[in-house]
Design a protein around this motif. Structure first.
Motif, mmCIF file in Angstrom:
data_model
loop_
_atom_site.group_PDB
_atom_site.id
_atom_site.type_symbol
_atom_site.label_atom_id
_atom_site.label_comp_id
_atom_site.label_asym_id
_atom_site.label_seq_id
_atom_site.Cartn_x
_atom_site.Cartn_y
_atom_site.Cartn_z
ATOM 1 N N SER A 274 63.374 28.686 19.334
ATOM 2 C CA SER A 274 62.576 29.546 20.206
ATOM 3 C C SER A 274 61.889 28.716 21.294
ATOM 4 O O SER A 274 61.478 27.582 21.057
ATOM 5 C CB SER A 274 61.510 30.286 19.376
ATOM 6 N N ASP A 275 61.739 29.286 22.465
ATOM 7 C CA ASP A 275 61.022 28.584 23.528
ATOM 8 C C ASP A 275 59.558 29.023 23.613
ATOM 9 O O ASP A 275 58.821 28.572 24.488
ATOM 10 C CB ASP A 275 61.721 28.748 24.886
ATOM 11 N N CYS A 276 59.124 29.884 22.672
ATOM 12 C CA CYS A 276 57.694 30.221 22.592
ATOM 13 C C CYS A 276 57.372 30.690 21.176
ATOM 14 O O CYS A 276 57.610 31.852 20.822
ATOM 15 C CB CYS A 276 57.317 31.283 23.625
ATOM 16 N N VAL A 277 56.861 29.750 20.366
ATOM 17 C CA VAL A 277 56.500 30.086 18.982
ATOM 18 C C VAL A 277 54.999 30.396 18.942
ATOM 19 O O VAL A 277 54.179 29.512 19.204
ATOM 20 C CB VAL A 277 56.812 28.927 18.014
ATOM 21 N N VAL A 278 54.682 31.653 18.672
ATOM 22 C CA VAL A 278 53.273 32.042 18.579
ATOM 23 C C VAL A 278 52.857 31.950 17.116
ATOM 24 O O VAL A 278 53.236 32.787 16.294
ATOM 25 C CB VAL A 278 53.052 33.469 19.111
ATOM 26 N N MET A 279 52.109 30.911 16.791
ATOM 27 C CA MET A 279 51.700 30.679 15.404
ATOM 28 C C MET A 279 50.291 31.226 15.225
ATOM 29 O O MET A 279 49.354 30.761 15.878
ATOM 30 C CB MET A 279 51.730 29.178 15.096
ATOM 31 N N LEU A 280 50.156 32.164 14.333
ATOM 32 C CA LEU A 280 48.851 32.805 14.144
ATOM 33 C C LEU A 280 48.337 32.582 12.729
ATOM 34 O O LEU A 280 48.900 33.107 11.764
ATOM 35 C CB LEU A 280 48.951 34.311 14.430
ATOM 36 N N GLY A 281 47.319 31.792 12.602
ATOM 37 C CA GLY A 281 46.635 31.632 11.313
ATOM 38 C C GLY A 281 47.447 30.961 10.235
ATOM 39 O O GLY A 281 47.331 31.325 9.061
ATOM 40 N N MET A 282 48.274 29.984 10.601
ATOM 41 C CA MET A 282 49.027 29.283 9.557
ATOM 42 C C MET A 282 48.569 27.839 9.440
ATOM 43 O O MET A 282 48.337 27.156 10.430
ATOM 44 C CB MET A 282 50.529 29.355 9.815
ATOM 45 N N MET A 283 48.390 27.376 8.195
ATOM 46 C CA MET A 283 48.034 25.983 7.964
ATOM 47 C C MET A 283 49.293 25.125 8.029
ATOM 48 O O MET A 283 50.353 25.523 7.546
ATOM 49 C CB MET A 283 47.403 25.837 6.577
ATOM 50 N N MET A 284 49.150 23.940 8.609
ATOM 51 C CA MET A 284 50.296 23.042 8.744
ATOM 52 C C MET A 284 50.408 22.174 7.489
ATOM 53 O O MET A 284 50.255 20.951 7.539
ATOM 54 C CB MET A 284 50.115 22.176 9.989
ATOM 55 N N THR A 285 50.698 22.801 6.358
ATOM 56 C CA THR A 285 50.732 22.059 5.090
ATOM 57 C C THR A 285 52.151 21.641 4.742
ATOM 58 O O THR A 285 53.121 22.152 5.301
ATOM 59 C CB THR A 285 50.228 22.932 3.926
ATOM 60 N N ASP A 286 52.246 20.727 3.773
ATOM 61 C CA ASP A 286 53.570 20.264 3.355
ATOM 62 C C ASP A 286 54.418 21.416 2.807
ATOM 63 O O ASP A 286 55.608 21.511 3.113
ATOM 64 C CB ASP A 286 53.461 19.117 2.342
ATOM 65 N N VAL A 287 53.804 22.300 2.043
ATOM 66 C CA VAL A 287 54.564 23.407 1.465
ATOM 67 C C VAL A 287 54.998 24.399 2.558
ATOM 68 O O VAL A 287 56.160 24.800 2.634
ATOM 69 C CB VAL A 287 53.748 24.115 0.361
ATOM 70 N N ASN A 288 54.064 24.764 3.444
ATOM 71 C CA ASN A 288 54.413 25.663 4.548
ATOM 72 C C ASN A 288 55.496 25.076 5.444
ATOM 73 O O ASN A 288 56.330 25.806 5.986
ATOM 74 C CB ASN A 288 53.179 25.947 5.413
ATOM 75 N N LEU A 289 55.463 23.775 5.632
ATOM 76 C CA LEU A 289 56.390 23.138 6.567
ATOM 77 C C LEU A 289 57.594 22.541 5.851
ATOM 78 O O LEU A 289 58.279 21.686 6.398
ATOM 79 C CB LEU A 289 55.665 22.053 7.369
ATOM 80 N N GLY A 290 57.860 22.995 4.627
ATOM 81 C CA GLY A 290 59.025 22.497 3.898
ATOM 82 C C GLY A 290 58.990 20.993 3.756
ATOM 83 O O GLY A 290 59.949 20.304 4.119
ATOM 84 N N VAL A 291 57.880 20.486 3.176
ATOM 85 C CA VAL A 291 57.662 19.045 3.036
ATOM 86 C C VAL A 291 57.896 18.352 4.384
ATOM 87 O O VAL A 291 58.597 17.341 4.476
ATOM 88 C CB VAL A 291 58.526 18.433 1.911
ATOM 89 N N PHE A 292 57.316 18.942 5.410
ATOM 90 C CA PHE A 292 57.335 18.359 6.755
ATOM 91 C C PHE A 292 58.742 18.238 7.347
ATOM 92 O O PHE A 292 59.016 17.356 8.156
ATOM 93 C CB PHE A 292 56.598 17.005 6.775
ATOM 94 N N THR A 293 59.626 19.128 6.931
ATOM 95 C CA THR A 293 60.955 19.178 7.553
ATOM 96 C C THR A 293 60.949 20.125 8.754
ATOM 97 O O THR A 293 61.941 20.222 9.463
ATOM 98 C CB THR A 293 62.012 19.684 6.556
#
Lengths: 545, 545
Positions: A274-293
């Protein structure tokens, strides 16, 4: 006006004013008087077996109701709440921790009163680390203002706070009339406008905008605003695993869970291209980010959370999260055609097979997907209960709860207590591993005491399966309990043990008809059987060490 | 020498060198590698159901063995140990709290790793409040020295300490050879002499000297020195409730428990009329002092504890507790005639009555007094289990354990695990109320897993009876479990339920012969039935509020 107020009654009134109807706790001598006053108010005191259960229940209650409260005694009560307060802090759950304490006068007279650790303020100092505000109500002139300040912090930051009540202060009346006050938080209007203008421009210029929504949408009660935004701009939306169910999962714009390289490939590809990712209220955690993948290039992201707003490399200060989300939802956004995005992929429809087939994790979750109704709230304990549940289709907004970041085992059973008291129209479906159940599962006693009827599925594979995939050893095994016999100990509820698909069907049919008490279904699984999600994540975690 | 050492192996070696044979804990991903190394050493890892159980077990182990250890994962593990660490701090039990943690490198790379609360050092800051020394082993150059420092603090102060192991540091080898070092603590010789001279002069001039001994005699392994002192000077001795059994209770010089106005009147009268009270290792707590009803005139007291020595109004600094006790035991004291002091008053001999009589608290403890053997270690949970047990005659030195000051409910069942692994020749008799049992009683699972055979008496009166005597309400009631059916859930042990004296006799006879597993005897008691000690103490506590 000359009304003066008792400290205990003011605290109770503030709980009531903010929608709290139930307080979870365990009695002890330093809190008995407050509990006595509490039970004589319209608040309901819910006594758990152990303080840990009260802490988890209050956290779940806060997630559903907007505020929760737990009330315990000094030291031996309060210090058992450190872990559940930490969970509430980490995952943004506004819980008022109330601890009874020795009186101000007796503290001065006697240095060694039972339940004291080091100094009389040791417990306060511990909770300063685990909360966003704390106060000892030891001064009648400031106590009511301190209660206001601490409540306001809980509500603003959606995080736990700590109030300590010396027992000789409860009935003290303040000398002056006090008007409850909490300065409303407001955004800086010009900064908000500038931020919205840049966000709208980016969004409207984008070829393939996408929404990524997390748990704060839930905590700040912005589900409807996000839905408006989705429908207004016809933009596809994915949720993080922590934010699962903040948007109705049957919605045509919903793509499913985004979890970097650990989640579904189509969702990942669509979001990351995507050329515009609107991230609303998400924590940048290892689990959310697939162990930072996850590969989310900041220059293409609008990232709004309660503590920060950034658009590309621009950071905007003094903008409230809720104001930004509401502003975006009502902005002039270019509507799109909803096409080309990956559709939400429910678990494959469950076909009844040979009833004598041994049940597997995969088939269990397919079967449960069919079992969920409009009234089900899924509560998943960390581990494969969560990873397997991530693909369930939840039919209501905010009918999925799991501590997917802090990941404290043993949350789910006491959470069922909190959920069902906070929202009596929901029937919790609790998914919990056997290892986690051995920590807090006996809070089914409290569930029974208060006449609730969750359905508890114990995934019995003889130990900690997530850890087996990371590094195995005898430490990952546990004693095999006969979980389904617990109703005989508690004198309440119904127990089932299922090994085959036919037995699972029969048990689910039986529990649907049994609403008088809790049901416990023990599901016998092979030791290494696990969901695909667990295997991917465990491999990622093992590699990360 | 050029030997270099891995940090994990050095820590394990230090545990072994200080007599630790068992480490209690629950696995989690940040501690898996350390647990793997641990299980490959000669140390035995004992996995409990919940971290709370591990914490209580390690505390009990430390009280019996001189040092204990508990090992858990970061955040969700460590923060569940706050209360048990606080107990160990309050009651002086040297427990090494070991927590796995995210690696140093991953902390720098990623701010939001699961299990994290606020900052990466939040857990460390919490434990600074609850321990006497703490360290994060994040530097290979200092790690081994830090382990030495922290162990030395635990052993000197007999209090808990905290070690955090970033998982990427475990296998790091130090660059330099390290020799384990702990500067021995020594008394200032001249001050010690002066203190002993004054103490001896006071003692010898006294008409009616008396000894009052507390829990530190146990913690500092001074039981034999105290016995020497008693026999050498023929001086009558009483114990505090926290110090119960530091001296063999069959000894002719032993008078029983001194507890101010809450204890036996003859003991109180004798102690408080003494013109030289030698207090050794007793904490001046509300429970020990009968809710501060004790009248111990400082001018007539020699008061030695590990952190202070005072004789009348003179305070002596730089004198180690052990040196003072040994010095006194070998000083030239005027021997007395052992006469005129109240004899220890065992519970009235139990006469078998009508076997159909309902059992009462009074009769239960009379019966148990007869049941105790040389090999029994009594473990009493706080509440009436403790107050009733205070009058039992224990036949070995240091065969009675109870957190009588910090008073955290739920200690006793997991403590049985710690006691029996620390001292396999002892069979624990666990006395626990039903409320406390609902907190941690399921650690019987761990007891079963490791093949231990304590006898657990659950005093079932439907709730928290001590609190009923202070301030009653529905919050003091609990769900009536069928405790005796737990063996059916655990697939281990034997359960009994007794309502009458005859049934109690039969159950005790049965458990004596059943040594293959744990026994659980559920004793049905009237709701308000309580020991005389409880009634006195609760009245005192109610008046103190």
């Amino acid at each position: 006006m000359s009304t003066v107020t008792r400290i205990d009654q003011y605290l109770i009134a503030q709980l009531q004013a903010h929608g709290v109807g139930h307080v979870f706790g365990v009695p002890g001598d330093f809190v008995l008087q407050f509990m006595d006053t509490l039970t004589k108010s319209s608040l309901r005191l819910v006594n758990t077996c152990d303080e840990q259960g009260a802490g988890f229940a209050a956290d779940a209650y806060a997630r559903v109701r907007g505020l929760g409260a737990v009330c315990v005694t000094y030291g031996v009560g309060g210090l058992k709440l450190c872990n559940t307060a930490a969970e509430a802090f980490a995952e943004r759950s506004p819980v008022i921790v109330i601890s009874g304490a020795p009186g101000v006068a007796e503290r001065a007279r006697h240095p060694l009163i039972h339940h004291k650790v080091r100094d009389f303020d040791t417990q306060k100092k511990v909770f300063e680390q685990l909360t966003v505000a704390s106060a000892v109500l030891d001064d009648a002139d400031t106590a009511l203002g301190e209660i206001d300040r601490v409540f306001a912090a809980a509500l603003r930051y959606k995080r736990p706070v700590y109030l300590e009540l010396p027992r000789d202060m409860l009935a003290v009346r303040t000398r002056h009339h006090h008007v409850s006050s909490a300065a409303p938080q407001v955004s800086d209007a010009a900064t908000l406008s500038a931020a919205l203008a840049e966000a709208v421009a980016l969004f409207n210029a984008a070829e393939q905008p996408v929404l990524l929504v997390g748990e704060e949408v839930h905590r700040f009660s912005l589900q409807q605003a996000v839905l408006d935004l989705v429908e207004h701009a016809n933009v596809p939306v994915a949720a993080t695993i922590l934010g699962k169910s903040v948007i109705d999962e049957d919605h045509p714009a919903y793509m499913g869970i985004y979890q970097g390289g650990m989640g579904r490939e189509e969702v990942r590809a669509y979001v990351e291209s995507s050329d515009c990712v609107v991230m609303l209220g998400m924590m940048m955690t290892d689990v959310n980010l697939g162990v930072f993948t996850a590969r989310l290039d900041r220059t293409r992201c609008i990232n709004a959370v309660s503590e920060k707003l950034s658009i590309g490399h621009h950071v905007y200060e003094d903008v409230l999260f809720a104001d930004f989300v509401h502003g975006l939802a009502s902005a002039e956004l270019r509507p799109r055609e909803l096409a080309g995005h990956p559709a939400s992929q429910p678990a494959p429809a469950y076909e009844i097979g040979d009833p004598r087939c041994r049940i597997t994790v995969e088939r269990l979750f397919q079967r449960l997907d069919r079992f969920l109704s409009e009234d089900t709230c899924v509560i998943a304990d960390p581990g494969d209960a969560l990873f397997g549940a991530a693909n369930l289709t939840v039919h209501q907004s905010t009918a999925f709860l799991s501590p997917a970041y802090y990941a404290s085992l043993g949350f789910a059973v006491p959470a069922a207590l909190g959920v069902q008291l906070a929202a009596p129209h929901l029937r919790p479906l609790v998914l919990v591993g056997d290892g986690a159940f051995q920590m807090t599962g006996l809070e089914l006693s409290t569930v029974a005491r208060y006449g609730l009827n969750p359905i508890v599925m114990v995934l019995n594979n003889g130990g900690y399966v997530t850890e087996r995939y990371i590094l195995d050893g005898t430490f990952n095994d546990i004693l095999p309990w006969r979980y389904h016999r617990l109703p005989q100990v508690l004198g309440a509820g119904r127990g089932f043990v299922v090994e085959t698909e036919g037995e699972l069907d029969a048990a689910l049919a039986a529990v649907e008809g049994y609403v008088e008490g809790f049901s416990l279904i023990e599901v016998m699984l092979d030791k290494m059987d696990a969901s695909p999600g667990l295997k991917r994540l465990a491999a990622g975690l093992a590699a990360a060490r």
